[in-house]
Design an enzyme around this catalytic site. Structure first.
Site, PDB file in Angstrom:
ATOM      1  N   CYS A  26      -3.409   0.233   0.534  1.00 16.81           N
ATOM      2  CA  CYS A  26      -3.984  -0.689  -0.460  1.00 16.81           C
ATOM      3  C   CYS A  26      -4.312  -2.061   0.149  1.00 16.81           C
ATOM      4  CB  CYS A  26      -2.981  -0.841  -1.599  1.00 16.81           C
ATOM      5  SG  CYS A  26      -3.305  -2.185  -2.732  1.00 16.81           S
ATOM      6  N   PRO A  27      -5.484  -2.638  -0.140  1.00 18.05           N
ATOM      7  CA  PRO A  27      -6.573  -2.132  -0.992  1.00 18.05           C
ATOM      8  C   PRO A  27      -7.605  -1.276  -0.249  1.00 18.05           C
ATOM      9  CG  PRO A  27      -7.076  -4.368  -0.331  1.00 18.05           C
ATOM     10  CD  PRO A  27      -5.735  -4.042   0.283  1.00 18.05           C
ATOM     11  N   GLY A  28      -7.403  -1.072   1.081  1.00 13.68           N
ATOM     12  CA  GLY A  28      -8.293  -0.177   1.804  1.00 13.68           C
ATOM     13  C   GLY A  28      -8.988  -0.771   3.013  1.00 13.68           C
ATOM     14  N   GLY A  29      -8.470  -1.890   3.537  1.00 15.79           N
ATOM     15  CA  GLY A  29      -9.097  -2.514   4.705  1.00 15.79           C
ATOM     16  C   GLY A  29      -9.131  -1.610   5.920  1.00 15.79           C
ATOM     17  N   ASP A  61       5.251   6.169  -1.804  1.00 20.56           N
ATOM     18  CA  ASP A  61       5.823   5.301  -0.781  1.00 20.56           C
ATOM     19  C   ASP A  61       5.456   5.879   0.589  1.00 20.56           C
ATOM     20  OD1 ASP A  61       7.459   4.033   1.076  1.00 20.56           O
ATOM     21  OD2 ASP A  61       9.178   3.931  -0.256  1.00 20.56           O
ATOM     22  N   ASP A  67      -0.220  -0.308   8.335  1.00 22.66           N
ATOM     23  CA  ASP A  67      -0.100  -1.775   8.371  1.00 22.66           C
ATOM     24  C   ASP A  67       0.751  -2.221   7.185  1.00 22.66           C
ATOM     25  OD1 ASP A  67      -0.462  -4.413   9.128  1.00 22.66           O
ATOM     26  OD2 ASP A  67      -2.355  -4.643   8.064  1.00 22.66           O
ATOM     27  N   SER A  89      -8.221  -7.562   6.772  1.00 23.47           N
ATOM     28  CA  SER A  89      -7.361  -6.795   7.679  1.00 23.47           C
ATOM     29  C   SER A  89      -8.130  -5.674   8.366  1.00 23.47           C
ATOM     30  CB  SER A  89      -6.163  -6.213   6.931  1.00 23.47           C
ATOM     31  OG  SER A  89      -6.562  -5.164   6.063  1.00 23.47           O
ATOM     32  N   LYS A 137       5.627  -6.118  12.450  1.00 22.65           N
ATOM     33  CA  LYS A 137       5.765  -7.514  12.059  1.00 22.65           C
ATOM     34  C   LYS A 137       6.899  -8.143  12.875  1.00 22.65           C
ATOM     35  CE  LYS A 137       2.752  -6.363   8.963  1.00 22.65           C
ATOM     36  NZ  LYS A 137       1.329  -6.701   9.095  1.00 22.65           N
TER      37      LYS A 137
END
Length: 368
Positions: free
Chosen positions: A222-225, A261, A278, A189, A307
């Site tokens: 998460c995970p940090g893209g 959150d 994202d 991502s 989305k």
């Protein structure tokens, strides 16, 4: 007759691309009809008046199109090109239409069948370029300020020939920026955000708007893209996600992980320049969240993904962009809003909002 506008798009999104070009052409009083073939990777908009195709690609800002990767004027389909000489019919189609063009691109749709033609297209480009230069159709050296000639092969021996304007097109071959996935990035991502930077921010403004030392927030990190892209630009990042971050990202010392959150997180300082997001969530929720961040002054620029539903995708995007625009205006925020379905996007579009200044009555305009 050169009376059609061709638009490249992501396969499967031809109907959205067609709806968009028809609506925006009508606003410019350019009338015609789109030709759509499912999963073809392109749309043709045929104008009733042949001179309108050129006017459309001049006057309709390319960066206002969400689903189109490229926009160009083309003539009728060239069929059954002779194997022994494909160059002459192509040159004959563009001769007298364009002079002193800056470059020629021999392209295909972004489909599996199209990709099989790419090797042939690369071979054809060399003799085609040579003959076009001899005829004065193409300049002796590439010139990024002159029109671009496109030869668009939809099948073996079948192509459209046309042109785009270099000040109102995609600068990328096939409308796709060629990015390499960095092996150390936590997820693929990461390429979405890198592409967004290339598409939405002029290269000569990167030093100012993607500067070392800036503060940024990544919601749903998460995970940090996406965080990886900000780290690479030497920013200090608050990564917000209940899930774990890649250890390699945390080891940089540039990232503070907040296990919260993204919809409830509130920054502890107001010096963030960027917020990126994202999250897999309903588009209206993300749109509202991003508008709130801009209104509260928690960031100056935002890049986020919306989305898309399975149906009425163009309508959904337009509604969400209008909601953001209206909400910002109601709160006296002047902003530039752009959206694009990027190459690395799938069932989503990427939105960029840049806050320009606040203009609340009674308050001095505050240049950001």
């Amino acid at each position: 007759m050169v009376n059609k506008v061709a638009l490249y798009c992501r396969p499967g999104f031809e109907k959205e691309c067609a709806a968009e070009i028809a609506e925006k052409a009508a606003k410019l009083e350019v009338y015609g009809f789109p030709r759509v073939k499912d999963n073809s990777g392109y749309v043709l908009f045929e104008c009733y008046q042949h001179e309108d195709a050129d006017r459309l690609v001049k006057e309709l800002p390319f960066n206002s199109l969400i689903f189109a990767r490229q926009m160009l004027v083309v003539g009728d389909l060239l069929k059954d090109l002779p194997v022994e000489d494909r160059v002459s019919p192509i040159v004959g189609m563009i001769q007298g239409v364009v002079e002193n063009a800056g470059e020629v691109r021999v392209e295909v749709p972004d489909t599996n069948d199209g990709k099989e033609l790419l090797k042939f297209c690369r071979k054809l480009t060399v003799p085609l370029r040579q003959v076009m230069r001899e005829r004065g159709i193409l300049l002796a050296k590439e010139n990024l300020r002159r029109p671009v000639i496109h030869v668009f092969f939809i099948a073996s021996g079948c192509c459209y020939v046309g042109y785009s304007y270099s000040n109102n097109n995609s600068p990328f071959f096939m409308g796709i920026p060629r990015l390499k996935f960095p092996a150390e990035a936590p997820s693929r991502s990461t390429l979405k955000l890198e592409e967004a930077f290339h598409v939405f921010i002029p290269a000569d403004e990167w030093d100012e708007r993607l500067a070392s030392g800036m503060r940024a927030v990544d919601l749903g990190a998460c995970p940090g893209g996406w965080t990886y892209q900000l780290v690479q630009r030497s920013m200090m990042i608050d990564a917000v996600d209940n899930g774990p971050m890649a250890q390699s990202i945390m080891d940089t010392g540039q990232v503070t992980h907040h296990r919260e959150d993204g919809f409830r997180y509130e920054p502890s300082n107001s010096t963030n320049y960027w917020v990126v997001c994202d999250m897999v969530e309903k588009p209206w929720r993300v749109a509202n969240l991003m508008a709130d961040w801009l209104i509260k002054g928690w960031c100056r620029e935002a890049i986020f993904n919306l989305k898309l539903p399975m149906k009425k995708r163009y309508e959904e995007v337009c509604q969400n962009l209008k909601a953001i625009e209206d909400k910002l205006k109601e709160n006296g925020i002047n902003a530039q809003i752009n959206a694009k379905q990027l190459y690395h996007d799938r069932e989503e579009v990427t939105v960029h909002v840049r806050r320009i200044w606040a203009s609340i009555p009674g308050r001095r305009d505050e240049r950001d």
